[in-house]
Design an enzyme around this catalytic site. Sequence first.
Site, mmCIF file in Angstrom:
data_model
loop_
_atom_site.group_PDB
_atom_site.id
_atom_site.type_symbol
_atom_site.label_atom_id
_atom_site.label_comp_id
_atom_site.label_asym_id
_atom_site.label_seq_id
_atom_site.Cartn_x
_atom_site.Cartn_y
_atom_site.Cartn_z
ATOM 1 N N LYS A 55 0.981 -1.170 -0.010
ATOM 2 C CA LYS A 55 0.000 0.014 -0.043
ATOM 3 C C LYS A 55 0.856 1.362 0.021
ATOM 4 O O LYS A 55 0.571 2.237 -0.823
ATOM 5 C CB LYS A 55 -0.756 0.013 1.181
ATOM 6 C CG LYS A 55 -2.084 -0.999 1.023
ATOM 7 C CD LYS A 55 -2.897 -1.078 2.303
ATOM 8 C CE LYS A 55 -3.883 -2.344 2.243
ATOM 9 N NZ LYS A 55 -4.876 -2.669 3.461
ATOM 10 N N GLN A 99 -4.161 -0.987 9.679
ATOM 11 C CA GLN A 99 -4.270 -2.385 9.021
ATOM 12 C C GLN A 99 -4.599 -3.214 10.200
ATOM 13 O O GLN A 99 -4.422 -3.308 11.094
ATOM 14 C CB GLN A 99 -2.768 -2.583 8.477
ATOM 15 C CG GLN A 99 -2.544 -4.056 8.062
ATOM 16 C CD GLN A 99 -3.540 -4.073 6.679
ATOM 17 O OE1 GLN A 99 -3.330 -3.338 5.894
ATOM 18 N NE2 GLN A 99 -4.136 -5.321 6.422
ATOM 19 N N ASP A 122 -10.772 3.305 4.149
ATOM 20 C CA ASP A 122 -10.925 1.966 3.992
ATOM 21 C C ASP A 122 -12.509 1.864 4.118
ATOM 22 O O ASP A 122 -13.162 0.580 3.691
ATOM 23 C CB ASP A 122 -10.614 1.152 5.361
ATOM 24 C CG ASP A 122 -9.245 0.378 5.068
ATOM 25 O OD1 ASP A 122 -8.978 -0.079 3.767
ATOM 26 O OD2 ASP A 122 -8.611 0.197 6.094
#
Length: 284
Positions: A55, A99, A122
């Site tokens: 990412k 994460q 997200d």
Amino acid sequence: MGKAIVLDGKAVAARVRAEVKTRAAEFARSRGRPPGLAVVKVGSDPASAVYVRNKRLACEEAGIKSFAFDLPDSVSREALVAQVKALNADPLVDGILVQLPLPKGLDANEIMDLVDPAKDVDGFHPYNTGLLAQKRPRLRPCTPFGVIRLAHEYGITLQGLRATVVGASNIVGRPMALELMLAGATVTVCHTRTRDLQAEVERAEIVVAAVGKPGMVRGEWIRPGAAVFDVGINRTAAGRLVGDVEYDAAAERAGWITPVPGGIGPMTIAMLLSNTLDAAVARS
Ligand code: NDP
């Protein structure tokens, strides 16, 4: 080789990333700073380390500034809360990604709820999930959004089709069902209590598998001509990456199918970058 058209997520993701790069350059020119994404990793889970590295690299390639925060397994709840609050307040940070999974002892829901919904790239905050449920999406969960974008790029019209989603997690299955409803499909969601999974898959013109079990969706269940989106990422004993769908047998029957790797995985990262640009533009 199967008869299905293989949906090339890697190629479509490259196109999405190129679009983002153009938009990021334009953003940087007009605002005098690049868009910024903070990626917070807690602990030493090896899979998370790979995802986070990918990412961050993808950000840099697209002209998005990536702010890295690597916290130890032992980080206290208070320190993590303080970190997220500081990122919420930082004007150079447009997107915040924590994460998952978090190490034991930390409550992922509590942490996700703290992220400013305007920076929730997200799309996991209940506010953004709620907006999607109400047919007014803002920041949309990257994996389901990636499935929709991939279908769109290949001209697969979802409206009116019967869709079955196998898996009902908060991060994939549930928002996937909301996305498919938004696109006008008639949606069935399956999980561990589903009585007859085979029958639910056999009916479907669109199948999305997000379970985390290799070969869970059998090739012979696939309705001829169906579009099959395999979200699953599983590592075999031999170290190979496979999805949740029995690929070779499914590809004999499906009209379209995503490979693993090279299908939904790259789309997820591309949509994260796209969300970061959307968040940056909306904030400034
Ligand atoms: P979870 O483990 O959170 O959820 C799995 C879901 O599958 C649950 O809803 C569970 O049901 C259901 N399930 C489990 N076993 C069965 C079964 N035998 N029959 C029917 N349903 C079943 O996983 P995630 O949603 O987080 O991830 C799913 C997969 O997708 C994983 O392989 C993961 O690695 C991958 N993934 C890939 C991404 C990508 O970018 N390509 C992004 C995110 C995830 P119940 O709710 O009843 O427990």
